[in-house]
Design a protein around this motif. Structure first.
Motif, mmCIF file in Angstrom:
data_model
loop_
_atom_site.group_PDB
_atom_site.id
_atom_site.type_symbol
_atom_site.label_atom_id
_atom_site.label_comp_id
_atom_site.label_asym_id
_atom_site.label_seq_id
_atom_site.Cartn_x
_atom_site.Cartn_y
_atom_site.Cartn_z
ATOM 1 N N GLY A 177 -105.226 -65.288 -63.893
ATOM 2 C CA GLY A 177 -105.399 -64.924 -65.296
ATOM 3 C C GLY A 177 -105.231 -63.436 -65.530
ATOM 4 N N ARG A 178 -104.978 -62.673 -64.483
ATOM 5 C CA ARG A 178 -104.814 -61.219 -64.597
ATOM 6 C C ARG A 178 -103.341 -60.844 -64.507
ATOM 7 N NH1 ARG A 178 -109.608 -58.156 -61.533
ATOM 8 N NH2 ARG A 178 -111.298 -59.330 -62.485
ATOM 9 N N GLY A 179 -102.993 -59.799 -65.200
ATOM 10 C CA GLY A 179 -101.626 -59.279 -65.107
ATOM 11 C C GLY A 179 -100.569 -60.198 -65.679
ATOM 12 N N ILE A 180 -100.915 -60.975 -66.697
ATOM 13 C CA ILE A 180 -99.935 -61.852 -67.345
ATOM 14 C C ILE A 180 -99.015 -60.958 -68.177
ATOM 15 C CG2 ILE A 180 -99.608 -63.732 -68.983
ATOM 16 C CD1 ILE A 180 -102.462 -64.681 -68.171
ATOM 17 N N ARG A 181 -97.720 -61.023 -67.888
ATOM 18 C CA ARG A 181 -96.766 -60.124 -68.534
ATOM 19 C C ARG A 181 -95.966 -60.831 -69.624
ATOM 20 N NH1 ARG A 181 -93.246 -58.025 -63.834
ATOM 21 N NH2 ARG A 181 -93.600 -60.162 -63.189
ATOM 22 N N ILE A 182 -95.706 -60.080 -70.676
ATOM 23 C CA ILE A 182 -94.788 -60.529 -71.728
ATOM 24 C C ILE A 182 -93.555 -59.634 -71.642
ATOM 25 C CG2 ILE A 182 -94.378 -60.789 -74.205
ATOM 26 C CD1 ILE A 182 -97.379 -61.169 -74.561
ATOM 27 N N ILE A 183 -92.395 -60.272 -71.527
ATOM 28 C CA ILE A 183 -91.133 -59.537 -71.477
ATOM 29 C C ILE A 183 -90.364 -59.866 -72.755
ATOM 30 C CG2 ILE A 183 -88.962 -59.213 -70.241
ATOM 31 C CD1 ILE A 183 -90.507 -60.032 -67.687
ATOM 32 N N ARG A 184 -90.003 -58.811 -73.468
ATOM 33 C CA ARG A 184 -89.272 -58.952 -74.729
ATOM 34 C C ARG A 184 -88.068 -58.021 -74.685
ATOM 35 N NH1 ARG A 184 -93.363 -58.058 -78.965
ATOM 36 N NH2 ARG A 184 -93.901 -60.205 -78.437
ATOM 37 N N ASP A 185 -86.903 -58.554 -74.909
ATOM 38 C CA ASP A 185 -85.668 -57.754 -74.879
ATOM 39 C C ASP A 185 -85.543 -56.978 -73.576
ATOM 40 O OD1 ASP A 185 -84.949 -58.624 -77.453
ATOM 41 O OD2 ASP A 185 -86.168 -57.055 -78.376
ATOM 42 N N SER A 186 -85.819 -57.638 -72.463
ATOM 43 C CA SER A 186 -85.696 -57.074 -71.101
ATOM 44 C C SER A 186 -86.665 -55.933 -70.816
ATOM 45 C CB SER A 186 -84.259 -56.600 -70.841
ATOM 46 O OG SER A 186 -83.369 -57.675 -71.003
ATOM 47 N N LYS A 187 -87.733 -55.822 -71.601
ATOM 48 C CA LYS A 187 -88.742 -54.782 -71.369
ATOM 49 C C LYS A 187 -90.120 -55.427 -71.319
ATOM 50 C CE LYS A 187 -86.170 -51.248 -73.809
ATOM 51 N NZ LYS A 187 -85.394 -51.631 -74.957
ATOM 52 N N ILE A 188 -90.956 -54.946 -70.422
ATOM 53 C CA ILE A 188 -92.337 -55.430 -70.371
ATOM 54 C C ILE A 188 -93.089 -54.808 -71.549
ATOM 55 C CG2 ILE A 188 -94.488 -55.467 -69.064
ATOM 56 C CD1 ILE A 188 -92.771 -55.317 -66.507
ATOM 57 N N VAL A 189 -93.601 -55.644 -72.439
ATOM 58 C CA VAL A 189 -94.307 -55.135 -73.619
ATOM 59 C C VAL A 189 -95.822 -55.151 -73.444
ATOM 60 C CG1 VAL A 189 -92.462 -55.651 -75.235
ATOM 61 C CG2 VAL A 189 -94.214 -57.365 -74.805
ATOM 62 N N GLY A 190 -96.283 -55.747 -72.350
ATOM 63 C CA GLY A 190 -97.714 -55.732 -72.101
ATOM 64 C C GLY A 190 -98.103 -56.608 -70.935
ATOM 65 N N ALA A 191 -99.263 -56.260 -70.360
ATOM 66 C CA ALA A 191 -99.879 -57.073 -69.314
ATOM 67 C C ALA A 191 -101.284 -57.394 -69.800
ATOM 68 C CB ALA A 191 -99.899 -56.328 -67.990
ATOM 69 N N PHE A 192 -101.669 -58.649 -69.696
ATOM 70 C CA PHE A 192 -102.913 -59.105 -70.313
ATOM 71 C C PHE A 192 -103.760 -59.888 -69.329
ATOM 72 C CE2 PHE A 192 -99.617 -58.654 -73.452
ATOM 73 C CZ PHE A 192 -100.240 -57.934 -74.457
ATOM 74 N N GLU A 193 -105.071 -59.925 -69.607
ATOM 75 C CA GLU A 193 -106.009 -60.737 -68.842
ATOM 76 C C GLU A 193 -106.484 -61.875 -69.723
ATOM 77 O OE1 GLU A 193 -109.081 -58.852 -66.639
ATOM 78 O OE2 GLU A 193 -107.873 -57.052 -66.288
ATOM 79 N N LEU A 194 -106.315 -63.094 -69.243
ATOM 80 C CA LEU A 194 -106.641 -64.278 -70.027
ATOM 81 C C LEU A 194 -108.107 -64.307 -70.439
ATOM 82 C CD1 LEU A 194 -105.360 -66.776 -71.234
ATOM 83 C CD2 LEU A 194 -105.827 -67.994 -69.118
ATOM 84 N N LYS A 195 -109.019 -63.920 -69.545
ATOM 85 C CA LYS A 195 -110.448 -63.934 -69.882
ATOM 86 C C LYS A 195 -110.757 -62.997 -71.039
ATOM 87 C CE LYS A 195 -112.503 -65.546 -65.624
ATOM 88 N NZ LYS A 195 -113.467 -65.325 -64.554
ATOM 89 N N GLN A 196 -110.104 -61.822 -71.053
ATOM 90 C CA GLN A 196 -110.323 -60.865 -72.137
ATOM 91 C C GLN A 196 -109.830 -61.430 -73.469
ATOM 92 O OE1 GLN A 196 -112.036 -58.018 -71.963
ATOM 93 N NE2 GLN A 196 -112.419 -58.465 -69.805
ATOM 94 N N LEU A 197 -108.710 -62.127 -73.431
ATOM 95 C CA LEU A 197 -108.159 -62.720 -74.645
ATOM 96 C C LEU A 197 -109.050 -63.833 -75.171
ATOM 97 C CD1 LEU A 197 -104.380 -62.908 -73.644
ATOM 98 C CD2 LEU A 197 -105.568 -61.086 -74.884
ATOM 99 N N GLN A 198 -109.669 -64.572 -74.250
ATOM 100 C CA GLN A 198 -110.567 -65.642 -74.659
ATOM 101 C C GLN A 198 -111.868 -65.080 -75.233
ATOM 102 O OE1 GLN A 198 -110.585 -67.761 -70.940
ATOM 103 N NE2 GLN A 198 -108.909 -69.114 -71.571
ATOM 104 N N LYS A 199 -112.318 -63.938 -74.714
ATOM 105 C CA LYS A 199 -113.525 -63.292 -75.238
ATOM 106 C C LYS A 199 -113.291 -62.701 -76.615
ATOM 107 C CE LYS A 199 -115.635 -61.949 -70.853
ATOM 108 N NZ LYS A 199 -115.980 -60.827 -69.985
#
Length: 183
Positions: free
Chosen positions: A143-165
């Motif tokens: 659940g850590r370091g989940i990356r979103i790639i948009r237009d060949s660029k990493i736009v963020g890394a997220f932690e699932l637990k933080q998003l759920q909180k």
């Protein structure tokens, strides 16, 4: 009565597609339908066609010429075409409506999820809901370091637990996004 219900269902479906597409920017290869109103129907018919965004990001509108569509939202392109039609004095009060084909909008989820897949994009699709739609984290998914790639660029890394909180921090996904869940 049956015809009225069918027409209502068609209108409702096109409104849903329009709401989903209004937040996404147009990409190369996107297919959309353009309708004009505010002028006699015989004149509007010249413009009421299906258009495809070309490889160089342009569309060609009859009597008006080429427009850059790549990177614009449908509503931005609508305003651009309306303004051009008025500036060139082709029509005085045109209304342009663009409906993007929904089938061209996907988000890819891969890595440590139970069922990696392409999901149909909608305007309310968030990172955590996309992971949930893929069956959640796999046995080896992190659940850590989940990356979103948009237009060949990493736009963020997220932690699932933080998003759920704190769901307010759950990022909305855009068409074409790739989500990579660490394993």
């Amino acid at each position: 009565m049956r015809r009225i219900l069918v027409l209502f269902a068609i209108l409702l479906l096109s409104a849903v597609v329009r709401v989903n597409a209004q937040y996404a920017t147009l990409r190369t290869g996107d297919l959309f339908e353009m309708r004009l109103s505010g002028m006699p129907p015989e004149f509007a018919a010249d413009f009421n066609l299906q258009y495809t965004v070309s490889g160089d990001g342009l569309i060609n509108v009859p009597l008006v010429g080429e427009f850059k569509a790549l990177g614009l939202t449908p509503s931005e392109l609508e305003r651009t075409i309306q303004n051009k039609l008025m500036a060139d004095k082709i029509f005085t009060h045109p209304t342009v409506l663009i409906n993007v084909a929904q089938s061209t909008r996907y988000v890819s989820i891969s890595g440590g999820v139970r069922a990696p897949q392409r999901l149909l994009w909608s305007a309310d699709l968030t990172l955590s809901s996309a992971i949930g739609n893929c069956g959640g984290l796999s046995d080896f998914g992190s659940g850590r370091g989940i990356r979103i790639i948009r237009d060949s660029k990493i736009v963020g890394a997220f932690e699932l637990k933080q998003l759920q909180k704190d769901p307010s921090k759950d990022p909305k996904l855009m068409p074409g996004d790739q989500v990579i869940v660490r394993e």
